[in-house]
Design a protein around this motif. Structure first.
Motif, PDB file in Angstrom:
ATOM      1  N   ALA A   1       0.861  -1.187   0.000  1.00  0.00           N
ATOM      2  CA  ALA A   1       0.000   0.000   0.000  1.00  0.00           C
ATOM      3  C   ALA A   1       0.887   1.223   0.000  1.00  0.00           C
ATOM      4  CB  ALA A   1      -0.903  -0.008   1.228  1.00  0.00           C
ATOM      5  N   LYS A   2       0.517   2.181  -0.768  1.00  0.00           N
ATOM      6  CA  LYS A   2       1.312   3.406  -0.871  1.00  0.00           C
ATOM      7  C   LYS A   2       0.389   4.611  -0.770  1.00  0.00           C
ATOM      8  CE  LYS A   2       5.331   5.343  -1.754  1.00  0.00           C
ATOM      9  NZ  LYS A   2       6.473   5.167  -0.845  1.00  0.00           N
ATOM     10  N   ASN A   3       0.732   5.501   0.154  1.00  0.00           N
ATOM     11  CA  ASN A   3      -0.087   6.700   0.342  1.00  0.00           C
ATOM     12  C   ASN A   3       0.105   7.696  -0.782  1.00  0.00           C
ATOM     13  OD1 ASN A   3      -1.296   6.025   2.785  1.00  0.00           O
ATOM     14  ND2 ASN A   3       0.462   6.729   3.958  1.00  0.00           N
TER      15      ASN A   3
ATOM     16  N   HIS B   1      -1.009  13.738  -0.481  1.00  0.00           N
ATOM     17  CA  HIS B   1      -1.868  14.634   0.287  1.00  0.00           C
ATOM     18  C   HIS B   1      -3.220  13.981   0.543  1.00  0.00           C
ATOM     19  CE1 HIS B   1       1.211  17.433  -0.877  1.00  0.00           C
ATOM     20  NE2 HIS B   1       0.920  17.238  -2.150  1.00  0.00           N
ATOM     21  N   GLY B   2      -3.941  14.571   1.480  1.00  0.00           N
ATOM     22  CA  GLY B   2      -5.265  14.047   1.786  1.00  0.00           C
ATOM     23  C   GLY B   2      -6.098  15.091   2.506  1.00  0.00           C
TER      24      GLY B   2
ATOM     25  N   CYS C   1      -4.909  15.465  -4.171  1.00  0.00           N
ATOM     26  CA  CYS C   1      -4.241  14.502  -3.287  1.00  0.00           C
ATOM     27  C   CYS C   1      -2.890  14.063  -3.821  1.00  0.00           C
ATOM     28  CB  CYS C   1      -5.125  13.277  -3.075  1.00  0.00           C
ATOM     29  SG  CYS C   1      -6.682  13.691  -2.261  1.00  0.00           S
TER      30      CYS C   1
ATOM     31  N   TYR D   1      -7.959   3.329  -2.224  1.00  0.00           N
ATOM     32  CA  TYR D   1      -8.786   3.812  -1.124  1.00  0.00           C
ATOM     33  C   TYR D   1      -8.881   5.321  -1.257  1.00  0.00           C
ATOM     34  CZ  TYR D   1     -10.247   5.614   3.333  1.00  0.00           C
ATOM     35  OH  TYR D   1     -10.915   6.317   4.298  1.00  0.00           O
TER      36      TYR D   1
ATOM     37  N   VAL E   1      -9.500   6.651   7.283  1.00  0.00           N
ATOM     38  CA  VAL E   1      -8.195   7.150   6.847  1.00  0.00           C
ATOM     39  C   VAL E   1      -8.424   8.388   6.002  1.00  0.00           C
ATOM     40  CG1 VAL E   1      -6.102   6.586   5.565  1.00  0.00           C
ATOM     41  CG2 VAL E   1      -7.270   4.819   6.903  1.00  0.00           C
TER      42      VAL E   1
ATOM     43  N   LYS F   1      -6.201  10.025   4.106  1.00  0.00           N
ATOM     44  CA  LYS F   1      -5.340  10.216   2.934  1.00  0.00           C
ATOM     45  C   LYS F   1      -5.548   9.027   1.988  1.00  0.00           C
ATOM     46  CE  LYS F   1      -1.150  11.885   3.606  1.00  0.00           C
ATOM     47  NZ  LYS F   1       0.295  11.945   3.928  1.00  0.00           N
ATOM     48  N   PRO F   2      -5.740   9.288   0.706  1.00  0.00           N
ATOM     49  CA  PRO F   2      -5.935   8.161  -0.213  1.00  0.00           C
ATOM     50  C   PRO F   2      -4.662   7.336  -0.361  1.00  0.00           C
ATOM     51  CG  PRO F   2      -5.831  10.219  -1.426  1.00  0.00           C
ATOM     52  CD  PRO F   2      -5.825  10.583   0.025  1.00  0.00           C
ATOM     53  N   TYR F   3      -4.829   6.090  -0.662  1.00  0.00           N
ATOM     54  CA  TYR F   3      -3.677   5.237  -0.914  1.00  0.00           C
ATOM     55  C   TYR F   3      -4.031   4.177  -1.934  1.00  0.00           C
ATOM     56  CZ  TYR F   3      -5.943   2.309   2.676  1.00  0.00           C
ATOM     57  OH  TYR F   3      -6.828   1.581   3.416  1.00  0.00           O
TER      58      TYR F   3
END
Lengths: 145, 581
Positions: free
Chosen positions: A126-128, A131-132, B362, B386, B513, B515-517
């Motif tokens: 999984a990689k973020n 930004h969010g 993002c 996600y 969560v 922040k998307p991932y």
């Protein structure tokens, strides 16, 4: 019918077109009965132990053969050849053009293929994204007016 | 005639774009320059210009055009050049396909000869690189230019030490050359002879000496360079030697077709919509903080103010408040205004929202191929995304592998509704970022302003919980998916109903969560070492068998051999089972 044969040893795979031949010896034998040029049988009288040879060339038939031996009696060998068409017609075969299904060096790994076997388990990462959102955020109140 | 791209100092160019070299008969000054790369690291070798070899006699029917290689000093490598094909019908030009083969443990000079007869136009067209040899050379024309009255060609030679070891020689690593009339004296005029590199004349033969010793310890460089030549960066059109796309009606190259939808995309990006809020007199949206909210509550519960407002408005003061919500973004504004409840100024001054829509970018990720083969694409590899307030979505890895993937939200601050845009783009093309998927939802946490509001929200919230989705729909998603437990995954990927109702179920998104991932599920390849020697890799090319080496399995062949029918059938059968060439 007397016929000259050359015996060799080769350790190359049978499906290799060009064979490496070694330990050549020349002998003369007799063709047995009618001749099947793809599977000739030759009687050879010699005191040499031929059992260590496995390859044969018969110039009169213009073909190379894998060979097996039977000892008819002491000093008399029966050679049975099986034509190695790959080496016999090497030059002509290699001059042909063909659709190549699989190749050792000229390949395209993006073609789907059964060779790509995989484990039942998988690798998951999984990689973020950079930004969010922010959990605190901003309060907004909308009023009339 | 196939068009090939190959690497030049100007990048990949097509042979059709080359200036054809006029090998003029009778000219005493036509020649060829040999240009060696200096074995620098991938991907851009520096090029060294070497002096040119000049034939001082014309190319005629009696002269011989030779390509040659030479192994120098104590080298243990053989360089062999051969013309494997020619085509005399290419717009009047004679075209040579040149095969450069380097094998180890060779020695001496190997020459392959070709007589150009009275050809006046020669184009060195193509190079075949041999990755299975110890060295790897590509040899091709990159450009032509004039030096004085001489037409000169550039050649590029790339070499890679296949096994990652050093090689050295007292006079240079290897020599390679191209010239005319090699067997005759005084064919080439000497030019300068650098101390270590350049053109040398030894026994009337010119050798171009690289004078370079290489050391490659990272085999991946070799693989990468191989990809440059045989991978996606080299586009073959109509070539026998590679699979071509399409159904047989097109070339697969939109640059040569009059295709209304070419290979390159239009930009389908969007623009943030800046609709000015406020000023209409209908409503005002204030950006609040806990302090201003506390002040407002104090005012609302002040009986004197409340009574005055109720008398003035004919209703409860809370009725003038349309909504109070929290958005998961930081909103700032330089515009301020006192909060008015009806016409009553509370004298609480706050910033106010001026734009109805806000874009949240993002950012971008770059999924790269992992195995460098078909396993990197569907169905072997799976991509999941996600996205906050959306949940986990499965996306097509074929669309995003080796490409950019960008997520942007456009949020309506008035309602909290948003559209989430999924963009795909080429990593080498920052212009074409195309929206390929959209998702909608709501990200506003609504606060109850009355007991009835709270009751309604509680009932709605409980209905979500009963549905079994509320607790899991919003956070900790990755863990459950990683476990691949179906039930957990279903729960995790289940979206709350907020994207359909646009209501306060979005409150739960704040627990997830933020922040998307991306989640990438990759297969673990099991590839036996050197398996290609036993069964080969998928090829799907058309080739003369003599140009191949190693294991070869033929799919179809119109076998032409002067032998008996039984022998022919056996040969065909053996070829289709696989032979070693």
């Amino acid at each position: 019918m007397a016929i000259a044969v050359k015996l060799y040893k080769t350790s190359d795979p049978t499906n290799k077109i060009t064979k490496t031949l070694a330990n050549e010896i020349s002998l003369t034998g007799t063709l047995k009965d009618s001749v099947d040029i793809l599977n000739p049988q030759i009687l050879i009288s010699t005191s040499t132990n031929l059992s260590k040879y496995n390859y044969m060339y018969i110039a009169d038939l213009g073909r190379y053969y894998y060979v097996k031996f039977e000892i008819v009696k002491s000093g008399l060998w029966l050679l049975t050849g099986r034509c190695d068409v790959l080496y016999t017609y090497k030059t002509e075969i290699l001059a042909n053009k063909a659709v190549i299904e699989r190749q050792e060096n000229q390949y395209n790994m993006y073609l789907n293929d059964d060779i790509f076997k995989t484990y039942n388990k998988t690798n998951i990462v999984a990689k973020n994204f950079p930004h969010g959102f922010t959990r605190n955020g901003s309060y907004l109140m909308t009023v009339l007016g | 005639m196939a068009i090939y791209n190959f690497w030049t100092s100007q990048g990949f160019i097509k042979t059709s774009e080359l200036i054809k070299y006029n090998w003029s008969s009778g000219s005493s000054q036509s020649g060829i320059e040999v240009n060696f790369s200096e074995l620098n690291k991938y991907p851009l070798p520096d090029y060294s210009n070497y002096t040119w070899a000049l034939p001082n006699t014309p190319i005629t029917a009696s002269n011989t055009f030779k390509l040659f290689g030479f192994n120098r000093g104590s080298d243990t490598f053989e360089v062999r050049l051969a013309i494997i094909n020619r085509n005399d019908n290419y717009n009047g030009y004679r075209v040579y396909d040149i095969d450069v083969i380097l094998t180890k443990n060779g020695s001496g000079i190997r020459c392959d000869t070709f007589e150009p007869l009275n050809t006046t136009q020669v184009l060195i067209n193509r190079t075949i690189a041999r990755p299975f040899t110890h060295f790897y050379i590509t040899y091709g024309v990159s450009s032509s230019y004039s030096y004085g009255t001489r037409a000169i060609y550039d050649y590029n030679v790339h070499t890679i030490n296949n096994n990652g070891t050093n090689f050295s020689a007292p006079y240079g690593s290897f020599s390679i050359g191209i010239g005319c009339n090699m067997n005759t004296n005084n064919i080439f005029q000497n030019s300068s002879s650098p101390s270590s590199n350049g053109t040398r004349i030894i026994n009337k033969t010119i050798y171009i000496v690289s004078g370079y010793t290489s050391s490659y310890t990272n085999i991946s460089e070799y693989d990468t360079l191989l990809e440059w030549y045989f991978g996606k960066n080299v586009k073959y059109v109509g070539d026998d030697n590679i699979s071509t796309p399409g159904g047989g009606f097109g070339t697969g190259d939109s640059s040569t077709d009059d295709n209304p939808i070419p290979d390159t995309s239009d930009t389908t990006d969007f623009e943030a919509t800046n609709i000015i809020m406020n000023g209409s007199g209908l409503f005002t949206t204030h950006i609040m903080d806990t302090n201003s909210i506390a002040q407002l509550v104090h005012k609302l519960w002040d009986t004197s103010i409340s009574a005055a407002l109720e008398k003035l408005l004919g209703s409860k003061p809370l009725d003038v408040i349309i909504s109070l919500k929290r958005l998961p973004i930081t909103i700032s504004s330089s515009a301020t205004r006192n909060i008015y409840l009806g016409t009553s100024n509370t004298e609480i001054n706050t910033p106010i929202v001026t734009n109805q829509y806000i874009t949240v970018n993002c950012g971008t990720l770059y999924p790269k191929e992992y195995w460098g083969n078909a396993l990197d694409y569907s169905p072997s590899t799976k991509f999941y995304l996600y996205m906050p307030f959306v949940g986990i979505k499965s996306i097509n890895p074929d669309w995003f592998q080796n490409k950019e993937i960008t997520i942007k939200y456009i949020i309506d601050v008035l309602s909290g509704d948003f559209t989430c845009f999924l963009q795909q783009g080429e990593t080498t093309d920052t212009i074409h970022q195309n929206v390929v998927a959209t998702y909608t939802g709501n990200c506003a946490m609504q606060y109850p302003l009355s007991a009835s509001d709270y009751s309604g929200m509680f009932i709605a919230g409980m209905s979500v919980i009963k549905g079994g989705a509320a607790g899991a729909a919003i956070g900790g998603a990755a863990g459950a998916v990683l476990g691949a437990a179906t039930s957990a995954a279903n729960t995790l990927t289940m979206k709350p109903t907020y994207d359909m109702s646009g209501s306060y179920n979005a409150n739960m998104g704040f627990c997830g969560v933020m922040k998307p991932y991306i989640i990438i599920e990759r297969p673990i390849q099991s590839l036996p070492d050197k398996i290609e020697k036993y069964v080969g890799f998928p090829s799907n090319i058309v080739s003369i068998l003599s140009s191949l080496t190693g294991f070869t399995k033929v799919q179809d062949i119109n076998l032409s051999v002067n032998c008996t029918l039984d022998e022919k059938n056996e040969i065909e059968s053996l070829l289709k089972r696989g032979v070693i060439i």
